[in-house]
Structure formats: structure tokens, C-alpha cells
Scaffold this motif. Sequence first.
Motif, mmCIF file in Angstrom:
data_model
loop_
_atom_site.group_PDB
_atom_site.id
_atom_site.type_symbol
_atom_site.label_atom_id
_atom_site.label_comp_id
_atom_site.label_asym_id
_atom_site.label_seq_id
_atom_site.Cartn_x
_atom_site.Cartn_y
_atom_site.Cartn_z
ATOM 1 N N GLU A 1 55.211 1.991 -20.205
ATOM 2 C CA GLU A 1 56.468 1.995 -20.943
ATOM 3 C C GLU A 1 57.042 3.401 -21.098
ATOM 4 O OE1 GLU A 1 53.714 0.517 -21.914
ATOM 5 O OE2 GLU A 1 54.139 -1.610 -22.262
ATOM 6 N N LEU B 1 47.942 9.098 -5.269
ATOM 7 C CA LEU B 1 46.780 9.003 -6.139
ATOM 8 C C LEU B 1 46.148 7.631 -5.921
ATOM 9 C CD1 LEU B 1 46.833 9.959 -9.931
ATOM 10 C CD2 LEU B 1 45.474 8.092 -9.038
ATOM 11 N N ASP B 2 44.949 7.627 -5.414
ATOM 12 C CA ASP B 2 44.261 6.378 -5.051
ATOM 13 C C ASP B 2 43.947 5.602 -6.332
ATOM 14 O OD1 ASP B 2 42.457 4.398 -4.369
ATOM 15 O OD2 ASP B 2 41.426 5.631 -2.862
ATOM 16 N N GLN B 3 44.638 4.491 -6.492
ATOM 17 C CA GLN B 3 44.492 3.718 -7.731
ATOM 18 C C GLN B 3 43.117 3.056 -7.849
ATOM 19 O OE1 GLN B 3 47.232 3.124 -10.370
ATOM 20 N NE2 GLN B 3 47.179 5.153 -9.435
ATOM 21 N N GLU B 4 42.409 2.976 -6.731
ATOM 22 C CA GLU B 4 41.082 2.364 -6.814
ATOM 23 C C GLU B 4 40.001 3.386 -7.106
ATOM 24 O OE1 GLU B 4 40.504 0.074 -3.239
ATOM 25 O OE2 GLU B 4 42.054 -1.366 -3.812
ATOM 26 N N ARG B 5 40.268 4.599 -6.678
ATOM 27 C CA ARG B 5 39.224 5.616 -6.795
ATOM 28 C C ARG B 5 39.315 6.382 -8.119
ATOM 29 N NH1 ARG B 5 36.239 8.369 -2.494
ATOM 30 N NH2 ARG B 5 35.709 10.494 -3.150
ATOM 31 N N ARG C 1 39.368 7.564 -11.873
ATOM 32 C CA ARG C 1 38.619 7.166 -13.059
ATOM 33 C C ARG C 1 39.296 7.653 -14.353
ATOM 34 N NH1 ARG C 1 37.125 4.330 -10.274
ATOM 35 N NH2 ARG C 1 35.098 3.648 -9.585
ATOM 36 N N TYR D 1 49.155 9.199 -17.275
ATOM 37 C CA TYR D 1 47.979 8.386 -17.569
ATOM 38 C C TYR D 1 48.403 7.042 -18.123
ATOM 39 C CZ TYR D 1 43.643 6.901 -19.780
ATOM 40 O OH TYR D 1 42.543 6.199 -20.175
ATOM 41 N N PRO E 1 47.295 4.149 -20.318
ATOM 42 C CA PRO E 1 46.247 3.804 -21.288
ATOM 43 C C PRO E 1 45.819 2.338 -21.195
ATOM 44 C CG PRO E 1 48.368 4.009 -22.397
ATOM 45 C CD PRO E 1 48.584 4.402 -20.982
ATOM 46 N N GLU E 2 46.608 1.519 -20.570
ATOM 47 C CA GLU E 2 46.223 0.111 -20.421
ATOM 48 C C GLU E 2 45.158 -0.061 -19.345
ATOM 49 O OE1 GLU E 2 47.149 -2.820 -21.903
ATOM 50 O OE2 GLU E 2 48.360 -1.758 -23.396
ATOM 51 N N GLY F 1 43.541 2.662 -17.865
ATOM 52 C CA GLY F 1 42.581 3.742 -17.870
ATOM 53 C C GLY F 1 42.620 4.576 -16.602
ATOM 54 N N VAL F 2 43.649 4.396 -15.827
ATOM 55 C CA VAL F 2 43.784 5.106 -14.552
ATOM 56 C C VAL F 2 45.080 5.908 -14.586
ATOM 57 C CG1 VAL F 2 44.224 4.724 -12.095
ATOM 58 C CG2 VAL F 2 42.460 3.407 -13.256
ATOM 59 N N GLU G 1 48.423 7.554 -12.829
ATOM 60 C CA GLU G 1 49.348 7.141 -11.780
ATOM 61 C C GLU G 1 50.220 8.335 -11.447
ATOM 62 O OE1 GLU G 1 51.538 3.838 -13.385
ATOM 63 O OE2 GLU G 1 49.717 2.750 -13.920
ATOM 64 N N LYS G 2 50.691 8.379 -10.246
ATOM 65 C CA LYS G 2 51.666 9.417 -9.905
ATOM 66 C C LYS G 2 52.742 8.845 -8.999
ATOM 67 C CE LYS G 2 51.418 12.782 -6.975
ATOM 68 N NZ LYS G 2 52.453 12.213 -6.081
#
Lengths: 1055, 391
Positions: free
Chosen positions: B58, B180-184, B186, B202, B204-205, B207-208, B210-211
Amino acid sequence: MTLSRRDFLAAAGAGSVGALVGTAWGATQAVDPVTSVENPLKSYPNRDWEQVYHDIYDYDEVDWTVCHPNCTQSCALNFYMKNGVPIRAEQVYHNEDPSVGPSGYEDAGVTQHWNPRGCMKGLTLHRRTFEPSRIKYPMVRKGWDPDDPNPEGRGEDEFERVSWDEAIDLIAEKMANLEDEKRFHIFNAIKSDGLFTRHGSGRRLASIFGGCEWTEYDWYADLPPGHVITTGYQTSDSDASAWRQADYTIIQGKNLIHNKLADNHFLQETRERGGKMVGVYPDYAPTVQKCDRWLPVRPGSDPAFALGIAYVIIDEELYDADFMRQFTSLPLLVREDDGKYLRAHEVFEDHEAPPEDPEHQHEENDWGDFVAVGEDGELVAVTREDVGEETPTTAQLDAERDVELTDGSTVSVRTDFARQRDNVMERYDPETVEDITTIPADALKKTAREFAEAEKGQWFTGEGINHWFHSNDSLQRAIFFVQSMLGNIGDVGQGYYNYSGQYKIELLDGYPHYVNPDGHAAHGMYPGYAFAFFGGEQLDPHEVRGDFDRELELVPQGDAEEPVMPTNAESYTMSRPEILWTMNCNLLNQTKHQEHVIENFVKHPDTGNECFIVSDMHMTYSARHADIVLPVPSWLECEYPDITVGPENPFVHMDHGVMDPIYDTKQDGEAVAMVAEKLDEKIPPEERNVDSYREYFAEFLDEDGDVTNYIQDTFDRGMTTRGINVDDLWDGPERLNMKTYPRIPFYSQIHEDRPFYTKTGRMEFHKEEDRFLELGRDDLDHVESVEGTPYGVNQKWEDAKDEENPLYHDEDKQFYYNTPHPKYRTHSSWGMTDWNLIWSARDFGSVNADPEGTERLVDDFSFPTGDGETEDAPPLGEAFVEIHPEDAANIDVETGDYVRISGKRGDLVVRAMVSERQRPRSAGDMGQLTIWHGWWPQHFPDDEEDPDGIKGYNTTTNIWLDPLQETDDLVHKAVFGDPNVSEEVPEEIAWHGAELEHGYEETVWAPTGTNRDDLVDVEKYAEADWKPADARKDDAFQSYVGGSLQDGAASGGDD
Amino acid sequence: MPQVKNPQLGREHDYPYERREEERDYHWGMVINTNRCINCNTCSFACKSTWTSGKGEEYMWWMNVETEPYGGYPMGWDMRLLDDLDAGQTIFEAAEQGEKVRGYIADKEEWEYPALGDDQVHGEYPTGEVVESDLEEGKHHDIWQFYLPRLCNHCKNPACLAACPRQAIYKREEDGIVLLDQERCRGYRRCVKGCPYHKPMYNPETGVSEKPVGCYPRIEEGFVPRCVSSCIGKTRLHGNINRGPDAESPGGDAPGGRSPINYLVHSDEKVALPLYPQFGTRPQVFYMPPYHVPPEFLTQMFTPNTEVKLNDWPGDTYRESIEIVQDRVRNPSHHVLGILQLFGATTELIETYEVTEHRVKGWNREGEKVADLPFEEELEVREGEQWTNQP
């Protein structure tokens, strides 16, 4: 519970972390093997995850429609759909994938210069469609009964859900029982979109029923009467693509970079092409950023600026005498004794006289011929048609003499130019203008010389200035005077534009065929009078019209039943509304003098308004006050296509839905059609105005009906649309057929010697109409405001300058109240759309607003649905007023504190934002308070001293009616049709044979409610409960702004 | 630590990874003409509606427009870093012990007001005076503002990539887009801290972090990013920043040579400058600076801002560079004006172009002509008595 802001933030943070720990996807990820990555700058091993964003981007289909709020632009947009729901919007380009729908603007025959169109509001149409303020089904106010309307309960009573059939039946029953059909009133705000299947259908109903139609355009001060006074034409605007070709732009009080977003680039591009731009504003309006020069002006003094420019042009003989001779009234002789133009029959024996009675003159379109002095000094008759190259002589601009009349008497005459020149040279030298406007004389002279030297000069003014009592006519007349002295009319890149209001219905010139079928036409009704005089209590006409000489019998008193009108204004329709049905209009939020309107027009037990129907998408302030609420679909959900046109682009668009409606909504046209059908049942044939009301809406109601037939029939009756096949509009916009592209107002006047739409056939500066003469406003002048001035009110400068406005000096109302158009909303539309609200609220807009405000806002943001249910919207932002730091410091106010703004007509409490762009009181006697207009009441805090009071930004504004504009004598072009060519167009064209008109006409000539010419005071109300950081208080900021924040840097230390 | 050449600074400096030996043939790039920007934020809404309308997003505006000097999302982002950096020091050189990059984590509160300072202005009200900008006389507005569109710069020395402890951020080989690898990921938030432009965010929902993604699903199809295609101010041109004067035709009838943005950025007629090149990340979004704004502020914002000028930009000092570029932008050459006509003409990516006396043309990466327009549309006049402009 009361949390401090910081506690709240900490708590919110903790909650988020908690949520994170519990997610399954956090847990599964932890066991994934980790591939080693050697150098992610060069390569990366596993990129399959990139599918994530492909999936987010992915869509099932694309459909297109048109965003067309009252910004006047109309933009085609592609909507990307997933599972039948629009997930995003994109602008259309010339015939490009991935659009499956429209050809973009290529089929409209324009270049890629017009790409792309559509601003951030169009891009959140889908969010607006899904927001909680939507009205979901028809509702009736519980306290309302057709026989006992109980208006006191408006805005307070709960609503009850009813079926469409019940709602429609209530309306039709009320209509059928009217004693006087004229008391059925339709109000639709926008005059050039929603024309057929939305609010335009309401007008069609009013026409065949015999009711009235209201107009917002003139009352709301969007109509620029100075245009009509000078040229006889409502507003002379060109297509935006013409702006780019100007060499010099003066932009005065128009914040074009906020309120004409879609095609704004054409103006910005002038500077790349060597153009210069000068701004005249009281504040550093955002458009000033784009100006080479900013001339700060005292608000309300704008006409003096234009007259000062005129002074320099005359004084230094920078004018184009040929142009003035050919196209203006300036060479015509005016009698000194009675202020009338000298007529040819008065001096030439053989010249036929026009009818004596002005009414007959208008009927016969014969106002006599005029007289100029030829090169040789002989008098020459000049007819209305003798314009341009056909002007019979190289007339003398400067002549003053006695002439002998045919009756043997002698009269002194002067040319119009001599009149205007003498007045301007006596009163408006740059030094005096500096006293009036605070604009330095040197800068004015420099600007005047540069502007005169430029090959193509254009001048913009905006609605802000229209809202000042005298600026709306005097300034506009003065600008036309300058532009015609410089020959800056009638070519691309030159002209005088206003671009206020969605009024260019004339561009769809077959339209009367639809709204006035078979010769039935609704009466044009003027809301200013309805509000001022048809409420429970009426206002003192002198308070509404300015304190004009009470002895002058201009303003007769009336009573609540009878309209209060000056003499010679018989063409003004006056009818007290018993049923008022508004469509596409948040009337009560946007109305000026709001307290009076709500308390007397809406809620007073004696108001004549017994049935207030509001059709809207949203539960607006107006809908909350309605007796019957009808929900309409958004532009994305609509079932029937509709048409829009606009004043600054050449396109005709047809919108249509892209998704199924999510609520129990009906488009206005269908609701109106249902009412028409009921009327046939309820009104016996012998009492009907037409054989069948239903038959006029059959395309909405019949199984095999097709509403595009209405559109095509109308297109076939208009020159601008003949040859456009409505079916082609499914694929994208088309271009209207105009004389020129880009559209240049008065092209034919200047290039083909056609008359202007005035009595003289010329741009008229001196006005001979009685009302102008009686009020002493027959020539170009600056007159001080009726309220918004420290000086003597309503007087010319030489009288005003030594007087004091008691409201300013004795009652300490020393601020003016500026409510410019917002950019993230269109008026009050998008007022509740989340992203738009966050940005509108500027420093106070956030997805996580403060906790105390949140409580308040959650309460206030709830929207009543049926039976007391509410639906909450998120707290995202609130209203604020901008005030200069100096003025804020005076009352000990910092950003975020609350202030009370109070004027003669009401007050409000609102947050303050300290803002250096505002004009301080020290600069020009009046300080500036700016609130972007269109806030909803929910955006304002409670006023503890007046908890039940009206909340909103319009509580202190007024409805001023200028008696100058209350006259039937003014000659002008009708909305539709050019009398110059009306015999040349085919007979099936709706305006074939049209002649010049005079007197009141909707969107052309009527008193403009000059709504913001008023003074207020501001005081501190309460300390801020929270506020965002203020960079001005940061130590590093001073170094940052001076470019010296980095130690040892190149840019530091320069100053 | 490896050294990288940084032509924007005219010197070498530390960077945690070796660079490729040769530049890519193709690299994502953008030019923004701030003088055309009207702060409508259509770009911001276009970006948000395309990429960040989910839960936990948001507050995220990958694309936002700030009003200088008071705007800032997050609040004061550039002030804070400038204050920490001495002149001549990149964020890599200024890194603190145990870190790769000098940066800071903006508080949640600092992210909360994307429209902070929107449309605000800085300076004294000109009582009794006028405000004038006249470049020939070295005059600029002394009360001023300007609009700064801000987005991920897809840097050639990305700080986010350098800072990531998991090597979850990488630069795509084919187009230089930084992802930014959304799977890798942390959610360590080192990228959030390290990016001087504060564009990784970041969630918060989830925990990863994003860019911004440079709209790669569009780039792969040959279309420009959403913030570019949505720009109604026609302020932007997207394309291949690496296509220089010697490059061959992309095919078809298309001419070879520079891409239009390469001309604006790298030719002798440079008109577009990187945002805060002193940070050292080699950002690939370039700005045509506002010509009404005082050059000292712009020198800090759009040049390396050192006393000694090391790079190949025009002028003897960086301040002179700014003034020269301001003048070129205020009075563009015919060629630059021609390229400006390509801004917002098409959603397709323009690889090469041609400017002639009266027309401008552009070709896509397949060598197909996608833009063809005159400098000015001709006035069309309809013949016949019956036509009017006042119907």
C-alpha cells in the motif's frame, strides 16, 4: 484508547512482523537449497522466478472506454481485464498493440503529437468503481413523503432501500401531480458529455414535459461574459495543438498545468520552440514554475494590468491600425450625449432607419448601420457586413467632432478608439497600474513591448479570475482590446482563451435534434436565483448583487414566490422548483454560500423544493440530502454508449462499459425512460404535452431498441458530425468537421470577412446597451471589487484608492479565499478514491493516517446505505488550507495546526499547511488562503463550537450576481449555429437559418455568480495533534537548498 | 575490492563485483525532460496500478514525482545521504565497517507521505518585484520549485546488488535491468538500506523486499515502461542507452547509429544528466534539468559536485556544465528538438531515428518504423461557405 502517533507506528510495525513470522511462505522458503551466485552483475543462474511479474502483468483481454469528467478533456483508455475485472488502465496510442480496441487517435486524422491522452484520474477509474462510497441501490429518505416532504430531515434521516420500480413510480407520480409543469427541474452539470444516455436524456424529458433545465456553467462563474460582450460568442478557445505555435504567452490566473492535464504539453512545448511565457498570478501557482517571468498581482486588480498593457501599446504606437479598422468597433463613432453608436440614418438622409423599439430591432436583426470617418474626413456609413477587407474606407481611428444630424441638430461624437484611448491614457499609466496591482511599472512596460513585438501572442485567463465580480467582464474586455490592437485574433498560436467549463456543446451542433425534439425545449433556469430567492428565506438583493446604488431601480424587491429581477430581463426564466432532479452533479457540495443554500433552499420548512432527486455514483454530500437517491453505473459499467466532445481538442468520443455492473444501477437515460413510460400511464392523453412520453425514449425500452440511433440521427443533423458513422466510434475517436484544424476561433471573421456576432459585426469595446450606460461600465475600466478589496468597494480607482473597505479595516477580514481546481480530483469527483485522496491531501495524505484522526475519519467516512447500515472507507487524507509562513506566524500557527476561517457568510475549521507560495498579507494588503476545491465534508474536522454545523470549503463563499449581466439587450450568437453561414448549410442541419439572439441563454449569457470575491479572517483553532516533518525546520535544509550540503563540494559556498 | 570505471565521475572507484569486460549492446535507459513535467503523477499511478497494488504494498510508490526542494519519498532521502558524504566520495567508498555500501534505513513514518511537499515552493515572496529567469543574463527564479520524477535507475553499479548478502539481486545480461529475486530474498533489507535512491522497498506482509522491475515484461515485447507510455506531459523517452554512433541498423529501412536517448546523453550536445552521479552507482535515468532553477542546487543534484571537474562533460567546472546544459535545454538545436518530438509518440521502444528539416522518424528494435511525424501539423482549412469554427 488514546495512542500517541509514535505508539501507533510502533504497534503497527510489531503487527506486521507478527504477521510475517506466521506466513507459510516464509517457512517453505527457509528449506530451499541456495544456489551460489558468483557475480550477479554478470550473470544469474535461476531466472524462472521472473514469471512472477509476468503473471502480475498478464491479462485476459483489453477493452476500451472514455474517461470524461468535468475537466473538459475526454480521454480514450484501454482497460486490461482479468477474470472480468479491470486491473489497470492505459492510454491508447495510434493503432498499436496491445490494444485490441480503438485505433487510438490515428483515425481521427491527427498526428502522434496528440499521444498519449489520459491522466492519473483515468488510471484509477477502476478503483473509483470499487470504492465504498458507491451507491448500491435506489433509496428513499425515511422522513420523506410525497405529500409531506419534511425537508428539515434532509441530510439527517436514514434511507430505506426501494426497488427501481418504486423509486421511478414515486418520481412519476410527483411529476403527474404538478400543477405547473415548469416546476419540474432537471440539473445536469456538464454540457458536453453524457449527452444521450446519461444526463442529456434528463434534458430531453424536461423539454417534452415542459419543465426547466438548470445550468451550472454561468452561475458557477465558468462563463466568461467579457467574451460575449466583446465578440457575441460564448468563449473563444482553440484546440490545444494551436498553443504550441505561439511566440509569446501571457497566462493570467490560470493554473493550466493542473487543470488541463491531458494536452498540456502543447503549451510547455512553446518554450522549446523559442516561445516566451509570462505569468500573472497573486501566488506562485504551479504554472509559474514554467514561466520565464512572474508578475505578482493583487487579487481582484487584474483588469488594471491589461489596461496598463494597453496604455503602453497606445502610448508607443505599437498597434496594428489596419486590424483595428477592419475588425473592431474602434473606428466607429459614438455619440457623446447618450453614449449610443451614431447611426447612419441619423446623418444620411437616404439611409433607412432601423425599428425604433430595441425589441423590434432584435426581432428583425436590424440595429441600423454605423458611421466612421473616412480617410478624407467625410462620414461613411458602415453596415454590420462591412467588415475586414470590405470595410468601405480606411477609417480614421482618432476622430472627435461635432456632426450635423438630418433633423438639423448637432451632436458631438468621438470614435470608440478615441474614447478608450482617452480613458486608458488618463487612468492606466503603468505607475498608476503599479499602485493598483502592485506589479512594478518597469516590468509591465517590458512585458507590453515584448508582447507587442511577438509575431503571435496568446493570452490565457482562468476561472479563478472569473470568480471576481469585475474581473470576469472588465478583464476579458481589456484583454480583447489588447489582442485586437495587436492583431492577435484569428490565427493559429494567437488569441484569447479561457477554457473554463465543459460548455462546448455547440461542437455537437445537431444536438438540439435530441434534446429539443419536435420543437419542445426546456426552459433555461438559472440556479443563482433559485438559491438566493427561492429558499425559505431570501437574501437581500443588494447583498447578492453588490451594493449598487439603492436608488437606481435596477434591483426591485420581490417576495419568495416572485422572482427578483431587474427590469429588461424578461427573457430570464424564473420558476420555483418543486421537483429538482440532479444528475452527474454534486450540487450541494459545490454550491457557493453553502450555509444559506442548505439552511434555506434545502432544509427550510418553507422551501418550495419538495422532491429532491439525486442520481450519482457516490453517496455524496448532495445524495445524503436527497429525498430519492438513484445509483448510476460508472463509466466502466455502463450499458449504453454515450458521446463526449470538448473545448480544447477536436475529437468526438463514444464511451461504453468494459465490465458488468457490480450494483443495482441504471444509467440516467434508462431511469428517465422508465419515468417517461410511467408518465404515459399517469397522465391522461389530453393533458400531455406530447402524444406519448415513452415514445421519445423507446430505444431504451424496446426489446430491439438501439440508443445509437439517437446518436446517429443527431450526428446527421450537425455540420460537425455529418458523415461520421456512429459505428466507427466503437473503434476509436473521430475528428469533428470544423472550418479549420486546429480549431481557431474567428478564423472566418479574420480571413473571410465575416461579421462577429455583435450588433456592429465587430469586436465591440464601447457598449451602448442601457444597462452598461446606467452602471457606468460602457467603456473599459478597472473597478474595485464589491468585497475583496481593502479599498473603496465597487468604485473606479480614483475614488476607491482613498477609501477604506470597512470589512477589511474595521472587521479585520484581511484575507481572500482562493479555491483553485485540484489536479488529483476533478471538482469533487475522485474525492474518495484512495490513491487520489492520498495525493490530494499532500502532507496529510497517507495510507496510515494518525490514530486520532483515524477514529474521526472512520466515523466520518462511513457511507449510509439502506436502513442505517454503513460502509467504512479507509482514512487516507484530509483537507488543508495553505497560508504564508509570515501570516501563519502572526497567529502562532505551524503546519498541521487547525485554523478557523470566518467570513460574512460562514466559517470552517481546517488544518493549516504553511506554504511559501501563498501571497502574504504584507505584499498587497490581502493575504491569501488557498484550499483546493472539491473536498468532501468528511475531509474536515469537527468544529467543537458548532458540532452540527455545515462542514466544507464553501461555507464562506458567496453567490454574487452582477446586474450588468441581467439584461436582455445584449446581442450574441446562440449556442448552436453560426448565423453567418446558417443559410448556406443544408436544411436538415439543426441550426439551418439560425439568426443572432439576444438576452438570456444558457451557457452563453446570464449573470455569472462571481463566487469568490469575498474577504475572510483566519485564527488559530487548535494545536496539531500530529504533523509530518517540516523540512523548513531541518538544519541541513538550508545547506541543501543552497547546494552546499556536501563538504568540499563544487556548488557550495557560492552564496 | 575490485575497481570499476565510472565515466560519470571521470575516475575509478571501489565496487564489490567485477564489471563485464565489454558493455552490453543493449541497456535499459531513460531520459526525462523536467521542464515538460507537470507533476500530474500519471506515471506514479500507472506504475502502482501495474505493479504494486497488492497487500503490504500500500505504501509503495516505485515511481513517484517529488516537488523540489521540499518533496521527498521517503522524507529527506537525498538530504540525509548528501550530509553523510563528503565531496568526491561514493557510497561504496564511504561504506562503514562491515558494510558494502553507505546508506540508511528510512523509518516507516518517513515512507508514509508520498505527496509531502507536493507543489510547494521555496523562497521569499517577491513583494514589489518580479521573478524572472533569463539565461543570457544568468538569471534564474529566486523563488522556485521543480518536479523531479523518481524511479529505479537500473544502475550500472547498482548499490542494491552490491549490498545484498544473499546475491538475490542481479543485473540481466540482455538488457541490464536490475531485478530482485522474489524467491531467493529473505528480507534482510540491505538493499532497502543501500540504494541511495530508496527504490527497493520491504513488504511487511510477505517478509520479502521488492524493487522496481523496469517493466521487463513490456521491454521483452518491445514496449516502453508504463511510466513512459503513460506520461501525458511527453517528458520521457525510453530506449537503448548503449546504442552508440557506430551501431548498425536494427534491420529493415531503419538507419544505424545512435539511439535517440544515447544522443541526448552521450553526444557532444549532451542535454541530459544523471541524478546524483556522486553516489557512484552510474544511474541510467537521465534528466534534462529545469532551466529556471538556480544552478547551485542543480550542480549538487545532477553533477559529481566536486571542485575539480574530472569527467568529459562540457565546461570547466560542474557548475558551468549545468549552465551550458540548461541553455541547451532552453534553446534546443533542431536535432534535439526533433528527438523531443519522439517523446510520447509511441508505446514502442525507439531504437534508431532520423531528424530531417520538417519530419522526425523512429524505428523499433525490429527495424519497423513506429514514429513518423512532422515538427508541426499543418493548418487545415476546409473549403466551402458552409463551414465554420463556431457551429
